[in-house]
Design a protein around this motif. Sequence first.
Motif, PDB file in Angstrom:
ATOM      1  N   TYR A 216       2.260  -4.910   6.907  1.00 19.40           N
ATOM      2  CA  TYR A 216       1.184  -4.392   7.768  1.00 19.40           C
ATOM      3  C   TYR A 216       1.029  -2.881   7.591  1.00 19.40           C
ATOM      4  O   TYR A 216      -0.090  -2.381   7.387  1.00 19.40           O
ATOM      5  N   TYR A 217       2.148  -2.154   7.655  1.00 19.96           N
ATOM      6  CA  TYR A 217       2.047  -0.700   7.586  1.00 19.96           C
ATOM      7  C   TYR A 217       1.871  -0.204   6.152  1.00 19.96           C
ATOM      8  O   TYR A 217       1.309   0.879   5.931  1.00 19.96           O
ATOM      9  N   GLU A 218       2.305  -0.983   5.177  1.00 19.09           N
ATOM     10  CA  GLU A 218       2.021  -0.612   3.791  1.00 19.09           C
ATOM     11  C   GLU A 218       0.521  -0.654   3.528  1.00 19.09           C
ATOM     12  O   GLU A 218      -0.036   0.232   2.868  1.00 19.09           O
ATOM     13  N   LYS A 219      -0.146  -1.673   4.062  1.00 17.08           N
ATOM     14  CA  LYS A 219      -1.595  -1.781   3.890  1.00 17.08           C
ATOM     15  C   LYS A 219      -2.340  -0.646   4.591  1.00 17.08           C
ATOM     16  O   LYS A 219      -3.454  -0.292   4.199  1.00 17.08           O
ATOM     17  N   LYS A 220      -1.724  -0.075   5.617  1.00 20.63           N
ATOM     18  CA  LYS A 220      -2.315   1.064   6.307  1.00 20.63           C
ATOM     19  C   LYS A 220      -1.931   2.391   5.630  1.00 20.63           C
ATOM     20  O   LYS A 220      -2.264   3.455   6.130  1.00 20.63           O
ATOM     21  N   ASN A 221      -1.215   2.274   4.514  1.00 20.72           N
ATOM     22  CA  ASN A 221      -0.782   3.454   3.740  1.00 20.72           C
ATOM     23  C   ASN A 221       0.183   4.354   4.511  1.00 20.72           C
ATOM     24  O   ASN A 221       0.188   5.571   4.326  1.00 20.72           O
TER      25      ASN A 221
END
Length: 227
Positions: A216-221
């Motif tokens: 989730y947070y990887e996709k939010k960079n």
Amino acid sequence: MNKFLVKYPSVLRRLYPRRWTKMEIPESIYLTFDDGPIPEITPWVLDLLKEYNARATFFCIGDNVKKHPEIFRRILSEGHNVGNHTFNHLDGWKTSTSAYIENVFKAEKVITSEKNEELQTTNSELRTTNYKPQTTKLFRPPYGRIKNSQARKLANFGYQLVMWDVISWDFDSELTEEECLKNILKNSEEGSIIVFHDSRKAFKNLQKVLPQVLEYYEKKNFSFKSL
């Protein structure tokens, strides 16, 4: 702490502003893991963190470090930070200040010894490692319970008290994986310090929730940083 208090109480932030609950770093999340190192569980966490190039902070029980030094050294060698979680997972509210401080020191002795061993390995050219010596001694009280007298003494001895912004309650057997994930995603934001547990009791939820949080947070960079 009440099980429904997922977010760290704002009144405690105001009363104890020097206790870390959140870091003012944009687009960053601070994953922390309490109670390890534990065979099978902690290595699984480390494998997953490596997949996402994520750094985290492990608050280790001294007795577990003593029993599983090879896992503790792996935590260091892969670039994560570590903190003290007492030697026997003591409840500060139920322990005298002198006994509590003595237990923290007992844990620190084991932790420091293993850090020195890892540092010697780093410098021996036997292998490369990401381990870098820490400049700050981190401490998190088990159960989040600590007396003011204990906190003051630890501060005098150079410890930084670390609490949290969000606690996942992954160790609660009555909590579903979906509820655990919701606890985190609904309450976390930039700079949040999030509590997980690399323990057998928490693994049912942890193994389902941690991969989703990382994705989730990887996709939010966002970056996953250690303290």
